[in-house]
Design a protein around this motif. Structure first.
Motif, PDB file in Angstrom:
ATOM      1  N   LEU A 370       8.045  -4.338  -2.718  1.00  0.00           N
ATOM      2  CA  LEU A 370       7.729  -3.371  -3.773  1.00  0.00           C
ATOM      3  C   LEU A 370       8.164  -3.893  -5.135  1.00  0.00           C
ATOM      4  CD1 LEU A 370       8.752  -0.028  -1.996  1.00  0.00           C
ATOM      5  CD2 LEU A 370       6.507  -1.140  -2.067  1.00  0.00           C
ATOM      6  N   GLN A 375       1.719  -2.834  -4.148  1.00  0.00           N
ATOM      7  CA  GLN A 375       1.610  -1.377  -4.177  1.00  0.00           C
ATOM      8  C   GLN A 375       1.425  -0.825  -2.759  1.00  0.00           C
ATOM      9  OE1 GLN A 375       1.961   0.620  -6.986  1.00  0.00           O
ATOM     10  NE2 GLN A 375       2.572  -1.328  -7.929  1.00  0.00           N
ATOM     11  N   PHE A 376       2.336   0.048  -2.367  1.00  0.00           N
ATOM     12  CA  PHE A 376       2.271   0.668  -1.044  1.00  0.00           C
ATOM     13  C   PHE A 376       0.966   1.455  -0.880  1.00  0.00           C
ATOM     14  CE2 PHE A 376       3.328   4.101   1.984  1.00  0.00           C
ATOM     15  CZ  PHE A 376       3.830   3.361   3.048  1.00  0.00           C
ATOM     16  N   SER A 377       0.528   2.119  -1.948  1.00  0.00           N
ATOM     17  CA  SER A 377      -0.669   2.964  -1.888  1.00  0.00           C
ATOM     18  C   SER A 377      -1.947   2.162  -1.660  1.00  0.00           C
ATOM     19  CB  SER A 377      -0.797   3.786  -3.170  1.00  0.00           C
ATOM     20  OG  SER A 377      -0.881   2.946  -4.303  1.00  0.00           O
ATOM     21  N   TYR A 383      -1.048   7.841   0.834  1.00  0.00           N
ATOM     22  CA  TYR A 383       0.138   7.889  -0.024  1.00  0.00           C
ATOM     23  C   TYR A 383      -0.316   8.138  -1.458  1.00  0.00           C
ATOM     24  CZ  TYR A 383       4.542   6.514  -2.252  1.00  0.00           C
ATOM     25  OH  TYR A 383       5.702   6.507  -2.990  1.00  0.00           O
ATOM     26  N   ARG A 385      -0.908   7.947  -5.095  1.00  0.00           N
ATOM     27  CA  ARG A 385      -0.754   6.854  -6.055  1.00  0.00           C
ATOM     28  C   ARG A 385       0.130   7.217  -7.242  1.00  0.00           C
ATOM     29  NH1 ARG A 385      -4.380   2.570  -5.790  1.00  0.00           N
ATOM     30  NH2 ARG A 385      -5.869   2.678  -4.046  1.00  0.00           N
ATOM     31  N   ASN A 389       6.537   3.688  -6.684  1.00  0.00           N
ATOM     32  CA  ASN A 389       6.428   2.594  -5.709  1.00  0.00           C
ATOM     33  C   ASN A 389       7.839   2.048  -5.443  1.00  0.00           C
ATOM     34  OD1 ASN A 389       4.564   0.896  -4.171  1.00  0.00           O
ATOM     35  ND2 ASN A 389       5.285  -0.778  -5.470  1.00  0.00           N
ATOM     36  N   VAL A 394       8.863   5.697  -0.696  1.00  0.00           N
ATOM     37  CA  VAL A 394       8.081   5.227   0.450  1.00  0.00           C
ATOM     38  C   VAL A 394       8.767   5.627   1.761  1.00  0.00           C
ATOM     39  CG1 VAL A 394       7.345   3.160   1.697  1.00  0.00           C
ATOM     40  CG2 VAL A 394       6.949   3.337  -0.769  1.00  0.00           C
TER      41      VAL A 394
END
Length: 451
Positions: A370, A375-377, A383, A385, A389, A394
């Motif tokens: 991260l 980007q996790f999304s 998740y 946006r 992040n 998360v």
């Protein structure tokens, strides 16, 4: 007269027949009391001999951190046996290091090093290290044979979704469950010719490592290393920890530290049973049995036979796998696979009475990804946006999703214990393991009707 005086004082004006009857009654009462005391003592002895085991099942996909969690339990609750196994783990650590360096040299052998004068210089550097480090091939061969390792060329490492280049994975070190490799390497009886030969070979490997240590250090600092990154090699492989400290680890006098052992990688193929006799004050002498089962898809069919009669199930979800694919099926996202596997485990009726502990593991790797801007999304579409992040956000999302799955699909209502972990961080793991130990002890007291 005080009620606790025994035998009671004789009554006044007691005649001979009354005295005889009283003494006979007191003898009978004492006989009965002594029998009760003996029965209670026997019950205590039987309880000590047949103390109920705590059976704990560790589940999760391959490379979720199950084996590292076992080592953490052993370090905190069975420190004597943990340190006694240091010599066996030294063999694994040396194999991790030798195999990593050999793989880097192999990749360089097929890389384009010819062309310009600068590349010609790089090519000469590579050829020098290829020659000077060639004895490490013999080290890898010796250590692999001594560990009776199942060494396959097939990569077991997950691949990243966001890599545009072909990723060259370092082959994992693996051993079949139940082989007793640690106890074998700790034997010292010279009468056993096979063991004596193995020990001699291990000593030879250590001498070779010691002779190569300066060259390993120089190779890791050389101009050929950037070429490896260009070729798609994962230079942040777990063995990097060992090559970064190669001068210490390859030294002939090297003794592994707890941190070294926690980072040593040995993939379990099949089921490994670990019996631990607790050494800490609260549960000293108790035996805890851990079942560490292989997490690859091909091995999951064998899990069910270990579901019955377990006290607790610890499920490890590697949060850092959100942008990776399974090595067995490149079309499946690792985090999605963990979620699906978690639902299957929650539904299972054989585990209905087991305590559930969920470890959201590899928080350190999640933080690194991260922080690097991944980007996790992008990989988890549900998740939001607009959410940060960050590891906290998360981890909260993953915990909420998995807690809801547990609530909906569990056969019966039960408590879920959740922890965010980094298995190689001994400071934070101490608190997590103490918490897990406490809930297991409370569960054991409930099962023995003491609560």
């Amino acid at each position: 007269m005080p009620a606790n005086v025994w035998p009671p004082l004789p009554p006044k004006n007691e005649n001979e027949s009354e005295r005889t009857a009283r003494i006979a009654a007191e003898r009978e009462a004492k006989r009965i009391s002594d029998e009760i005391d003996r029965a209670l003592e026997q019950e205590k002895q039987d309880l000590r001999k047949h103390k109920p085991h705590s059976k704990i099942l560790l589940l999760g996909q391959a490379e979720s951190g199950k084996s590292t969690m076992i080592k953490n339990f052993q370090l905190y609750f069975c420190p004597s046996s943990f340190h006694a196994e240091a010599e066996a783990w030294r063999t694994v650590i040396h194999l991790n290091l030798a195999r990593f360096v050999n793989n880097l040299l192999h990749v360089l052998s097929s890389a384009n090093l010819a062309g310009s004068n600068k590349q010609d210089d790089t090519s000469r550097v590579y050829r020098m290290f290829q020659m000077r480090l060639s004895p490490l091939k013999q080290v890898e061969l010796i250590l692999t044979r001594c560990l009776a390792i199942d060494s396959t060329p097939v990569s077991t490492s997950p691949s990243d979704d966001n890599r545009m280049v072909h990723t060259v994975a370092v082959p994992e070190v693996s051993v079949r469950g139940g082989t007793g490799w640690k106890s074998f390497l700790r034997r010292r009886r010279p009468s056993q010719s096979k063991v004596s030969i193995v020990l001699d070979e291990l000593e030879d490997a250590r001498r070779i490592m010691d002779a190569c240590k300066d060259d390993i250090v120089a190779f890791w600092k050389s101009p050929v290393i950037p070429i490896l990154e260009r070729e798609g090699v994962d230079l942040h492989h777990h063995a990097r920890y060992f090559v970064d400290d190669a001068r210490r680890i390859a030294d002939i006098q090297y003794v592994p530290t707890p941190g070294d052992i926690l980072r040593a990688r040995l993939r379990t193929v099949g089921v490994e049973e670990h019996r631990m006799t607790m050494e800490t004050a609260v549960e000293r002498g108790d035996e805890w049995i851990f079942y560490d089962v292989g997490g690859q898809r091909s091995q999951r069919a064998s899990w069910a036979s270990y579901f019955e009669d377990v006290n607790a199930m610890i499920f490890l979800c590697p949060m850092s796998g959100f942008n990776q694919r399974l090595s067995e099926d490149k079309s499946v996202n690792r985090l999605q696979d963990s979620m699906s596997l978690w639902e299957t485990v929650c539904r299972n009726r054989l585990l209905a009475n087991a305590m559930f502990i969920l470890l959201l593991n590899k928080a350190d790797l999640l933080h690194a990804k991260l922080k690097a801007g991944i980007q996790f999304s992008t990989f988890v579409i549900n998740y939001d946006r607009n959410k940060p992040n960050t590891v906290a956000s998360v981890a909260e999302f993953i915990q909420r999703e998995m807690t809801e799955v547990h609530r909906i699909y569990s056969p019966r209502k039960r408590q879920l214990h959740v922890h965010i972990t980094c298995a190689i961080d001994t400071n934070t793991m101490g608190a997590v393991l103490s918490s897990i130990r406490d809930v297991l002890l409370v569960d054991a007291l409930h099962r023995t009707t003491l609560l």
